[in-house]
Scaffold this active site. Structure first.
Site, PDB file in Angstrom:
ATOM      1  N   HIS A   1       0.917  -1.187  -0.163  1.00 43.48           N
ATOM      2  CA  HIS A   1       0.009   0.084  -0.219  1.00 43.48           C
ATOM      3  C   HIS A   1       0.896   1.457   0.030  1.00 43.48           C
ATOM      4  CE1 HIS A   1      -2.884   2.968   1.831  1.00 43.48           C
ATOM      5  NE2 HIS A   1      -3.715   2.269   1.532  1.00 43.48           N
TER       6      HIS A   1
ATOM      7  N   ASP B   1       3.324  -4.402   8.075  1.00 37.33           N
ATOM      8  CA  ASP B   1       1.993  -3.608   7.927  1.00 37.33           C
ATOM      9  C   ASP B   1       1.143  -4.581   8.072  1.00 37.33           C
ATOM     10  OD1 ASP B   1      -0.229  -2.639   6.977  1.00 37.33           O
ATOM     11  OD2 ASP B   1       0.555  -1.582   5.163  1.00 37.33           O
TER      12      ASP B   1
ATOM     13  N   GLN C   1      -4.194  -5.175   7.052  1.00 33.10           N
ATOM     14  CA  GLN C   1      -5.313  -6.011   6.471  1.00 33.10           C
ATOM     15  C   GLN C   1      -5.243  -7.362   7.012  1.00 33.10           C
ATOM     16  OE1 GLN C   1      -7.699  -5.303   4.408  1.00 33.10           O
ATOM     17  NE2 GLN C   1      -7.040  -3.222   3.724  1.00 33.10           N
TER      18      GLN C   1
ATOM     19  N   CYS D   1      -4.787   2.170  -3.792  1.00 31.57           N
ATOM     20  CA  CYS D   1      -3.476   2.875  -3.149  1.00 31.57           C
ATOM     21  C   CYS D   1      -2.175   1.962  -3.368  1.00 31.57           C
ATOM     22  CB  CYS D   1      -3.582   3.246  -1.560  1.00 31.57           C
ATOM     23  SG  CYS D   1      -4.978   4.350  -1.113  1.00 31.57           S
TER      24      CYS D   1
HETATM   25  N1  PMP Z   1      -1.713  -0.809   4.587  1.00 32.24           N
HETATM   26  C1  PMP Z   1      -2.421  -1.380   4.143  1.00 32.24           C
HETATM   27  C2  PMP Z   1      -2.237  -2.723   3.697  1.00 32.24           C
HETATM   28  C3  PMP Z   1      -3.959  -0.958   3.885  1.00 32.24           C
HETATM   29  O1  PMP Z   1      -4.872  -1.756   3.443  1.00 32.24           O
HETATM   30  C4  PMP Z   1      -4.407   0.281   4.427  1.00 32.24           C
HETATM   31  C5  PMP Z   1      -5.614   0.934   4.552  1.00 32.24           C
HETATM   32  N2  PMP Z   1      -6.153   0.713   2.922  1.00 32.24           N
HETATM   33  C6  PMP Z   1      -3.114   1.208   5.003  1.00 32.24           C
HETATM   34  C7  PMP Z   1      -1.886   0.601   5.279  1.00 32.24           C
HETATM   35  C8  PMP Z   1      -3.408   2.370   5.558  1.00 32.24           C
HETATM   36  O2  PMP Z   1      -4.221   2.341   6.702  1.00 32.24           O
HETATM   37  P1  PMP Z   1      -5.002   3.615   7.122  1.00 32.24           P
HETATM   38  O3  PMP Z   1      -5.487   4.405   5.895  1.00 32.24           O
HETATM   39  O4  PMP Z   1      -5.971   3.227   8.286  1.00 32.24           O
HETATM   40  O5  PMP Z   1      -3.864   4.522   7.748  1.00 32.24           O
END
Ligand code: PMP
Length: 408
Positions: free
Chosen positions: A123, A201, A204, A365
């Site tokens: 992401h 991270d 998910q 993203c």
């Molecule tokens: N990492 C991953 C794998 C995600 O799916 C997301 C959210 N789509 C994020 C990071 C970012 O999370 P947040 O927008 O809640 O900070």
């Protein structure tokens, strides 16, 4: 062993009874943000009705109640991820803020030419903060390739780790686009053998698995509350204590200091050193309630239910002419990214919405991953344990209808 009573569970989520465009809502956008059970809504309301005040400073009873609720939630998170101490559990606004805090905190360790390894399936939240730190320090961000099935290419990682310039490995536990579950334990062990720091991270992963940070042996783990059936505006940064002690905080202000003077200001102890300003107290309480709720359902029961949804979805793919799934890893959470020949992903999203079905479309993203698969974007259905097999079937029936409409 518990089994999941999906109809009972659905009653815990009031929003699932909504109608959208005259149809019962079918919510398949859980990867973007999950819905909240009454237990979370009630905990937050109770907090505001009965306990609210600022934390850690009140010379009064409400201050004590608020602090107890807030620190109690931190202990719930500690137990959830099996951290050794609450000093290692730092509240952030979400995964994004957690990763930015880590990247900034590690910047002092980076020299020009040092390498930060991420993967092609990250992401943007696990790419951009590293690029920003690389720009400041002269370090380089290198991607680990993925296979056409959407799994991490472990040989590519091995060859990147051959370089004695690798310093940080930052990878996602579960891909938000592909649903791939990465073998993080193995990745961490490989990195550790080379003295490379590891950042996972978990955004998910936590809706589907309970991470054990000690068993994983990672240096950092980050996740967001809102994907774990908790509120927005709250997330968690877990870190190895010695590293957190060494790291400089990202933001300054109240709460994060020990003493302030114009000559010299010193930092508070962990975890407060990284928590400048009045924290999201009600949100922390809500996240604690979300964890209690999910864990109360039994992770095995949830996983069995989710895998049944994924299996049914996979079986139905061939009923939609021209539909291709992107991401066919052996180990997956129930996420289905797909394209349909002749149809733009955003049209699929709009036409599904007309039938009450919520999915996400676009680049999710993860632009480098879109580039790898040579698509501008995908349509993505992401399931949660409160989705039903009936909803999976409605979703595919709707896709068949859309496909027929466009084929004519
Ligand atoms: N990492 C991953 C794998 C995600 O799916 C997301 C959210 N789509 C994020 C990071 C970012 O999370 P947040 O927008 O809640 O900070």
């Amino acid at each position: 062993q518990k089994t999941l009573d999906v109809n009972a569970v659905r009653r815990d989520f009031p929003i699932l009874a909504e109608t959208v465009n005259g149809k019962p809502l079918v919510y398949l956008d859980n990867g973007a943000s999950a819905q909240k059970p009454v237990a979370v809504l009630d905990a937050m309301e109770r907090y505001y009705r009965e306990c609210h005040s600022n934390v850690h400073r009140g010379a009064h009873t409400l201050g004590d109640r608020a602090t107890a609720a807030f620190e109690g939630a931190r202990e719930t998170v500690r137990r959830f991820i099996n951290a050794a101490s609450t000093r290692q559990v730092i509240w952030t606004r979400g995964t994004t803020e957690a990763i930015n805090t880590i990247a900034n905190g590690l910047a002092d360790r980076l020299q020009p030419g040092d390498e930060i390894l991420v993967s092609t399936m990250e992401h943007h939240a696990n790419i951009v903060p590293w690029q920003m730190v690389a720009q400041r320090t002269g370090a380089k961000v290198l991607p680990i390739q993925v296979t056409p099935q959407g799994e991490l290419d472990l040989d590519a990682l091995d060859s990147l780790l051959q370089s004695d310039r690798a310093r940080i490995l930052a990878v996602t536990h579960v891909s938000n686009v592909l649903g791939t579950v990465n073998p993080v334990r193995e990745l961490i062990a490989k990195a550790k053998a080379k003295g490379v720091l590891t950042v996972i991270d978990g955004a998910q992963a936590v809706p589907h698995y309970r991470p054990d940070v000690q068993a994983l042996d990672c240096d950092f783990y980050a996740f967001s509350g809102h994907k774990l059936f908790g509120p927005t505006g709250i997330g968690v940064l877990y870190g190895r204590e010695a590293l957190l002690e060494e790291m400089e905080p990202f933001m300054g202000g109240g709460e994060m200091i020990e003493r302030v003077s114009f000559e010299r200001t010193t930092w508070n102890t962990l975890p407060y050193k990284f928590e400048a300003g009045t924290p999201p107290i009600a949100e922390a309480v809500g996240l604690g309630a979300a964890i209690d709720y999910v864990e109360g359902l039994g992770r095995n029961a949830l996983e069995t239910a989710e895998q049944a949804l994924l299996q049914r979805a996979n079986e139905l793919v061939e009923t939609v002419p021209g539909m291709t799934v992107i991401g066919t890893a052996k180990e997956k959470v129930p996420v289905l990214s797909f394209k349909i020949d002749g149809l733009h992903p955003s049209d699929i999203g709009t036409l599904l919405d007309q039938q009450g079905i919520a999915i996400r479309t676009g680049h999710h993203c993860a632009m480098p991953l879109m580039e790898f698969f040579c698509v501008p974007g995908t349509a993505r259905a992401s399931f949660a344990f409160y989705n039903t097999l009936d909803e999976v079937e409605q979703f595919f029936a709707a896709l068949q209808k859309i496909q027929r409409l466009f084929a004519e």
